[in-house]
Design an enzyme around this catalytic site. Structure first.
Site, PDB file in Angstrom:
ATOM      1  N   LYS A 188     -17.998 -34.723   4.781  1.00  0.00           N
ATOM      2  CA  LYS A 188     -17.715 -33.586   3.895  1.00  0.00           C
ATOM      3  C   LYS A 188     -18.884 -32.617   3.969  1.00  0.00           C
ATOM      4  CE  LYS A 188     -17.971 -33.658  -0.780  1.00  0.00           C
ATOM      5  NZ  LYS A 188     -18.973 -32.577  -1.021  1.00  0.00           N
ATOM      6  N   ASP A 205     -20.772 -37.690   2.738  1.00  0.00           N
ATOM      7  CA  ASP A 205     -21.141 -36.333   2.310  1.00  0.00           C
ATOM      8  C   ASP A 205     -22.433 -35.908   3.017  1.00  0.00           C
ATOM      9  OD1 ASP A 205     -20.807 -34.067   0.822  1.00  0.00           O
ATOM     10  OD2 ASP A 205     -21.298 -34.994  -1.115  1.00  0.00           O
ATOM     11  N   ASP A 247     -22.904 -37.005  -2.259  1.00  0.00           N
ATOM     12  CA  ASP A 247     -24.348 -36.844  -2.507  1.00  0.00           C
ATOM     13  C   ASP A 247     -24.636 -36.831  -4.016  1.00  0.00           C
ATOM     14  OD1 ASP A 247     -23.461 -34.318  -3.157  1.00  0.00           O
ATOM     15  OD2 ASP A 247     -24.865 -33.242  -1.861  1.00  0.00           O
ATOM     16  N   SER A 248     -23.573 -36.946  -4.845  1.00  0.00           N
ATOM     17  CA  SER A 248     -23.768 -37.184  -6.279  1.00  0.00           C
ATOM     18  C   SER A 248     -24.558 -38.477  -6.475  1.00  0.00           C
ATOM     19  CB  SER A 248     -22.417 -37.270  -6.997  1.00  0.00           C
ATOM     20  OG  SER A 248     -21.541 -38.140  -6.297  1.00  0.00           O
ATOM     21  N   GLU A 277     -13.692 -27.592  -6.376  1.00  0.00           N
ATOM     22  CA  GLU A 277     -14.426 -28.099  -7.553  1.00  0.00           C
ATOM     23  C   GLU A 277     -14.594 -26.994  -8.598  1.00  0.00           C
ATOM     24  OE1 GLU A 277     -17.970 -30.398  -6.821  1.00  0.00           O
ATOM     25  OE2 GLU A 277     -18.555 -30.331  -8.948  1.00  0.00           O
ATOM     26  N   GLU A 310     -20.300 -28.890   2.218  1.00  0.00           N
ATOM     27  CA  GLU A 310     -20.145 -27.848   1.198  1.00  0.00           C
ATOM     28  C   GLU A 310     -20.238 -26.464   1.831  1.00  0.00           C
ATOM     29  OE1 GLU A 310     -22.706 -28.151  -2.230  1.00  0.00           O
ATOM     30  OE2 GLU A 310     -22.102 -30.221  -2.633  1.00  0.00           O
TER      31      GLU A 310
HETATM   32  O1  KIV Z   1     -21.002 -35.614  -4.230  1.00  0.00           O
HETATM   33  C1  KIV Z   1     -19.900 -35.756  -4.788  1.00  0.00           C
HETATM   34  O2  KIV Z   1     -19.623 -36.739  -5.469  1.00  0.00           O
HETATM   35  C2  KIV Z   1     -18.923 -34.684  -4.605  1.00  0.00           C
HETATM   36  C3  KIV Z   1     -17.655 -34.765  -5.398  1.00  0.00           C
HETATM   37  C4  KIV Z   1     -17.929 -34.376  -6.787  1.00  0.00           C
HETATM   38  C5  KIV Z   1     -16.565 -33.948  -4.792  1.00  0.00           C
HETATM   39  O3  KIV Z   1     -19.160 -33.778  -3.867  1.00  0.00           O
END
Ligand code: KIV
Length: 279
Positions: free
Chosen positions: A117, A87, A48-49, A186, A119
């Site tokens: 993924k 994510d 989600d970056s 992280e 969080e």
């Molecule tokens: O969203 C993302 O890119 C991440 C990584 C930094 C692990 O969660």
């Protein structure tokens, strides 16, 4: 003869713990997914970056589930071999269990991902267990979790004192027990990451967590020098594509202004007699 494709599975990923470091990087579109695949990395995280490096938001909260799925589909079309992990964006999980499982399932059913993924540590364990129970492989993520950065006091290193370090150990154990196949660590001290890595049986993937985790992940735009609004201490720049791209675009602009592009080699010809008949 075409090269044999050996798709990386969740089982392969888990089996790498203790054998060799696992490689992971983010990608958000078709061309970069192709490149990551070609470079031979084990896994791609459609992180989600993306909200920040692709869509220009100030943080990761604004990106929607549908936007994530759209980009996951493009990545899945480009990358054949790496394990693909989507994510889950803010509030697409953790509000209600059945909605969380349903949303997680969309990454697999509709977007070509192999896993998701999520969080959060202990507080997400029951939600993650429900996803795993439904057959969805889950990668956990603890330490600095950007979706909850404001409750963590900002984008800060986590687990530096005994209380927060103990909490991170408990979070990692809870994710292992919930059935995660791996955990992203992280922005935590390197020796704490090493200890967590020794205490859990599943792979740990570090970002800003030293070099003793079971693998590493980086944001593609940080690694390639495509995002310079800020750069975290842990992000190594392996190339400066910003400079290469700006130089290329400036040359294109100059050549158009000077009429040196397009030259004859980029143009189509027509016979003189055809032109003569037109005049
Ligand atoms: O969203 C993302 O890119 C991440 C990584 C930094 C692990 O969660």
């Amino acid at each position: 003869m075409a090269e044999e494709l050996t798709k990386v599975t969740v089982a392969d990923f888990k089996a790498l713990k203790g054998k060799r470091p696992i490689t992971m990087i983010t990608a958000y579109d078709y061309p970069t997914a192709l490149l990551v695949d070609r470079a031979g990395l084990d896994s791609i995280l459609v992180g989600d970056s993306m909200a920040m490096v692709m869509l220009g938001y100030d943080n990761t909260l604004a990106v929607t589930l549908d936007e994530m799925l759209h980009h996951c589909r493009a990545v899945a079309r480009g990358a054949r071999r790496p394990l693909l992990i989507g994510d889950m964006p803010f509030l697409s999980f953790g509000v209600s269990e059945s909605e969380s499982v349903h949303n997680a399932g969309r990454f697999l059913k509709e977007a070509g991902m192999d896993a998701v993924k999520v969080e959060g540590g202990e507080r997400m364990a029951s939600t993650i267990a429900a996803m795993v129970h439904a057959g969805i492989p889950v990668l956990g993520h603890v330490g600095l979790t950007p979706q909850t950065a404001s409750s963590l006091g900002g984008f800060k290193v986590q687990g530096r004192n005994e209380e927060t370090a103990r909490r991170l150990l408990a979070d990692a154990k809870a994710l292992e027990e919930a059935g995660c196949f791996g955990i992203v660590l992280e922005a935590i001290p390197d020796r704490l990451a090493e200890l967590i890595t020794q205490r859990v049986s599943i792979p740990t993937i570090g970002i800003g967590a030293g070099n003793q985790t079971d693998g590493q992940v980086l944001v593609l735009h940080d690694a390639l020098g495509l995002f310079d609004r800020f750069s975290p201490k842990f992000a190594k720049r392996y190339a400066n594509l910003t400079q290469i791209i700006v130089e290329a675009l400036s040359q294109y602009r100059r050549e158009v202004e000077e009429r040196t592009f397009p030259g004859a080699e980029h143009s189509y010809s027509i016979k003189d007699e055809v032109l003569r008949r037109l005049s």
